[in-house]
Design an enzyme around this catalytic site. Structure first.
Site, PDB file in Angstrom:
ATOM      1  N   ARG A  20       1.626  -6.563  14.485  1.00  0.00           N
ATOM      2  CA  ARG A  20       0.986  -5.640  13.553  1.00  0.00           C
ATOM      3  C   ARG A  20      -0.089  -6.341  12.714  1.00  0.00           C
ATOM      4  O   ARG A  20      -1.141  -5.774  12.438  1.00  0.00           O
ATOM      5  CB  ARG A  20       2.037  -4.962  12.670  1.00  0.00           C
ATOM      6  CG  ARG A  20       2.694  -3.786  13.407  1.00  0.00           C
ATOM      7  CD  ARG A  20       4.124  -3.548  12.963  1.00  0.00           C
ATOM      8  NE  ARG A  20       4.257  -3.290  11.552  1.00  0.00           N
ATOM      9  CZ  ARG A  20       5.257  -3.759  10.793  1.00  0.00           C
ATOM     10  NH1 ARG A  20       6.189  -4.537  11.315  1.00  0.00           N
ATOM     11  NH2 ARG A  20       5.325  -3.440   9.529  1.00  0.00           N
TER      12      ARG A  20
ATOM     13  N   ARG B 110      11.415  -7.319   2.749  1.00  0.00           N
ATOM     14  CA  ARG B 110      11.619  -5.923   3.163  1.00  0.00           C
ATOM     15  C   ARG B 110      12.511  -5.848   4.397  1.00  0.00           C
ATOM     16  O   ARG B 110      13.339  -4.955   4.520  1.00  0.00           O
ATOM     17  CB  ARG B 110      10.265  -5.263   3.464  1.00  0.00           C
ATOM     18  CG  ARG B 110      10.391  -3.787   3.747  1.00  0.00           C
ATOM     19  CD  ARG B 110       9.045  -3.124   3.890  1.00  0.00           C
ATOM     20  NE  ARG B 110       8.469  -3.323   5.202  1.00  0.00           N
ATOM     21  CZ  ARG B 110       7.238  -2.952   5.534  1.00  0.00           C
ATOM     22  NH1 ARG B 110       6.449  -2.406   4.644  1.00  0.00           N
ATOM     23  NH2 ARG B 110       6.791  -3.139   6.754  1.00  0.00           N
TER      24      ARG B 110
ATOM     25  N   ARG C  77      13.951  -2.263   8.680  1.00  0.00           N
ATOM     26  CA  ARG C  77      13.075  -1.454   9.525  1.00  0.00           C
ATOM     27  C   ARG C  77      13.009  -2.022  10.937  1.00  0.00           C
ATOM     28  O   ARG C  77      12.902  -3.228  11.113  1.00  0.00           O
ATOM     29  CB  ARG C  77      11.673  -1.418   8.901  1.00  0.00           C
ATOM     30  CG  ARG C  77      11.251  -0.036   8.498  1.00  0.00           C
ATOM     31  CD  ARG C  77       9.957  -0.081   7.750  1.00  0.00           C
ATOM     32  NE  ARG C  77       8.818  -0.353   8.636  1.00  0.00           N
ATOM     33  CZ  ARG C  77       7.550  -0.174   8.261  1.00  0.00           C
ATOM     34  NH1 ARG C  77       7.293   0.269   7.051  1.00  0.00           N
ATOM     35  NH2 ARG C  77       6.574  -0.429   9.082  1.00  0.00           N
TER      36      ARG C  77
ATOM     37  N   LYS D 270       0.818  -1.214   0.000  1.00  0.00           N
ATOM     38  CA  LYS D 270       0.000   0.000   0.000  1.00  0.00           C
ATOM     39  C   LYS D 270       0.855   1.269   0.000  1.00  0.00           C
ATOM     40  O   LYS D 270       0.453   2.260  -0.589  1.00  0.00           O
ATOM     41  CB  LYS D 270      -1.014  -0.005   1.143  1.00  0.00           C
ATOM     42  CG  LYS D 270      -0.420   0.185   2.508  1.00  0.00           C
ATOM     43  CD  LYS D 270      -1.479   0.163   3.595  1.00  0.00           C
ATOM     44  CE  LYS D 270      -0.850  -0.041   4.961  1.00  0.00           C
ATOM     45  NZ  LYS D 270       0.120   0.974   5.388  1.00  0.00           N
TER      46      LYS D 270
ATOM     47  N   ARG E 289      -6.829   3.675  11.401  1.00  0.00           N
ATOM     48  CA  ARG E 289      -6.404   2.294  11.583  1.00  0.00           C
ATOM     49  C   ARG E 289      -7.321   1.533  12.534  1.00  0.00           C
ATOM     50  O   ARG E 289      -7.115   0.355  12.768  1.00  0.00           O
ATOM     51  CB  ARG E 289      -5.001   2.322  12.189  1.00  0.00           C
ATOM     52  CG  ARG E 289      -3.991   1.421  11.548  1.00  0.00           C
ATOM     53  CD  ARG E 289      -2.676   1.699  12.244  1.00  0.00           C
ATOM     54  NE  ARG E 289      -1.622   0.816  11.849  1.00  0.00           N
ATOM     55  CZ  ARG E 289      -0.789   1.038  10.840  1.00  0.00           C
ATOM     56  NH1 ARG E 289      -0.922   2.099  10.078  1.00  0.00           N
ATOM     57  NH2 ARG E 289       0.172   0.193  10.598  1.00  0.00           N
TER      58      ARG E 289
HETATM   59  P1  ADP Z   1       2.793  -1.106   8.571  1.00  0.00           P
HETATM   60  O1  ADP Z   1       1.525  -0.875   7.799  1.00  0.00           O
HETATM   61  O2  ADP Z   1       3.766  -1.995   7.864  1.00  0.00           O
HETATM   62  O3  ADP Z   1       2.552  -1.545   9.992  1.00  0.00           O
HETATM   63  P2  ADP Z   1       3.156   1.789   8.926  1.00  0.00           P
HETATM   64  O4  ADP Z   1       4.280   2.582   8.402  1.00  0.00           O
HETATM   65  O5  ADP Z   1       1.795   2.091   8.403  1.00  0.00           O
HETATM   66  O6  ADP Z   1       3.568   0.282   8.647  1.00  0.00           O
HETATM   67  O7  ADP Z   1       3.082   1.904  10.521  1.00  0.00           O
HETATM   68  C1  ADP Z   1       4.205   1.626  11.315  1.00  0.00           C
HETATM   69  C2  ADP Z   1       3.873   1.855  12.793  1.00  0.00           C
HETATM   70  O8  ADP Z   1       3.541   3.246  13.003  1.00  0.00           O
HETATM   71  C3  ADP Z   1       2.672   1.103  13.356  1.00  0.00           C
HETATM   72  O9  ADP Z   1       2.997  -0.220  13.746  1.00  0.00           O
HETATM   73  C4  ADP Z   1       2.309   1.988  14.555  1.00  0.00           C
HETATM   74  O10 ADP Z   1       3.191   1.809  15.642  1.00  0.00           O
HETATM   75  C5  ADP Z   1       2.536   3.392  14.000  1.00  0.00           C
HETATM   76  N1  ADP Z   1       1.320   3.907  13.348  1.00  0.00           N
HETATM   77  C6  ADP Z   1       1.177   4.199  12.033  1.00  0.00           C
HETATM   78  N2  ADP Z   1      -0.062   4.643  11.768  1.00  0.00           N
HETATM   79  C7  ADP Z   1      -0.729   4.630  12.948  1.00  0.00           C
HETATM   80  C8  ADP Z   1      -2.057   4.954  13.333  1.00  0.00           C
HETATM   81  N3  ADP Z   1      -2.963   5.385  12.455  1.00  0.00           N
HETATM   82  N4  ADP Z   1      -2.398   4.814  14.637  1.00  0.00           N
HETATM   83  C9  ADP Z   1      -1.515   4.389  15.535  1.00  0.00           C
HETATM   84  N5  ADP Z   1      -0.254   4.055  15.244  1.00  0.00           N
HETATM   85  C10 ADP Z   1       0.146   4.160  13.965  1.00  0.00           C
END
Ligand code: ADP
Length: 198
Positions: free
Chosen positions: A148, A131, A137, A17, A92
């Site tokens: 996650r 990745r 990461r 995404k 989310r």
């Molecule tokens: P992925 O989809 O691979 O988990 P993201 O870059 O979207 O990667 O998110 C990485 C981390 O950032 C999440 O595991 C969380 O800790 C934090 N995060 C991102 N977006 C949110 C959100 N909308 N609410 C709470 N935490 C978030």
């Protein structure tokens, strides 16, 4: 041609995404608002926000809703998002959907479309494994990935139902070449009358 596109891209970890979000946003001439990227940039820059979220992110947990929503409100209030944006990683969970509804409602706006990238679990796990090797990461450890994915299934998947009831979800097959998937998304958005700029 529509003057704006307010989009959300959703999909499990490893669905691609982030990559597709950038391509779609470029085609529409709108900014990507990725909460994960915002948090990572803050961690890298050593800001107070970065310090607040480092341990949470490394564990694969969610940053508190109020904090995340405040950051998104702030970002969406900037001039470049006035005519549209593509959200990646937010909302989310249903609490965040309510926060976003309230914010957009105050501005007389709604989301135009929710792009759901559909990828089988085995495929997304394989992409995450690659990745982890390529990017290193901090939250691509086995434990954080499992956490996650669990949060995705329990908290994020239900938001798709909420948006589906509003008739704005486009389910896109996320398996195939990068270009093919971008084209599928473009076609689905075009069918909603959302025209790309380029
Ligand atoms: P992925 O989809 O691979 O988990 P993201 O870059 O979207 O990667 O998110 C990485 C981390 O950032 C999440 O595991 C969380 O800790 C934090 N995060 C991102 N977006 C949110 C959100 N909308 N609410 C709470 N935490 C978030």
């Amino acid at each position: 041609m529509t003057a704006s596109a307010r989009l959300l891209i959703v999909g499990p970890q490893g669905s691609g995404k982030g990559t597709q979000g950038v391509l779609v946003a470029e085609a529409f001439g709108i900014p990507v608002v990725s909460t994960g990227d915002i948090f990572r940039a803050n961690i890298k820059a050593g800001t107070e926000l970065g310090q607040q979220v480092t341990a949470i992110m490394e564990a694969g947990d969610l940053v508190p809703d109020e904090l995340t929503s405040a950051i998104v409100r702030d970002r969406l209030s900037q001039d470049d998002a006035a005519n549209g944006f593509l959200l990646d990683g937010y909302p989310r969970n249903t609490a965040q959907v309510a926060h976003l509804d309230e914010f957009l409602g105050e501005r007389g706006e709604t989301l135009d479309a929710v792009i759901l990238l559909d990828v089988p679990r085995e495929e997304s796990l394989e992409r995450l494994r690659l990745r982890a090797i390529e990017q290193g990461r901090a939250d691509d450890t086995a434990e954080a990935i499992a956490k996650r994915l669990d949060i995705y299934e329990q908290e994020t998947a239900p938001i798709i139902e909420v948006y589906a009831e509003r008739g704005i979800v486009d389910r896109i097959d996320g398996v195939g070449s990068l270009e093919a998937i971008t084209e599928r998304i473009g076609a689905a958005l075009a069918a909603r009358g959302l025209a790309q700029r380029v």
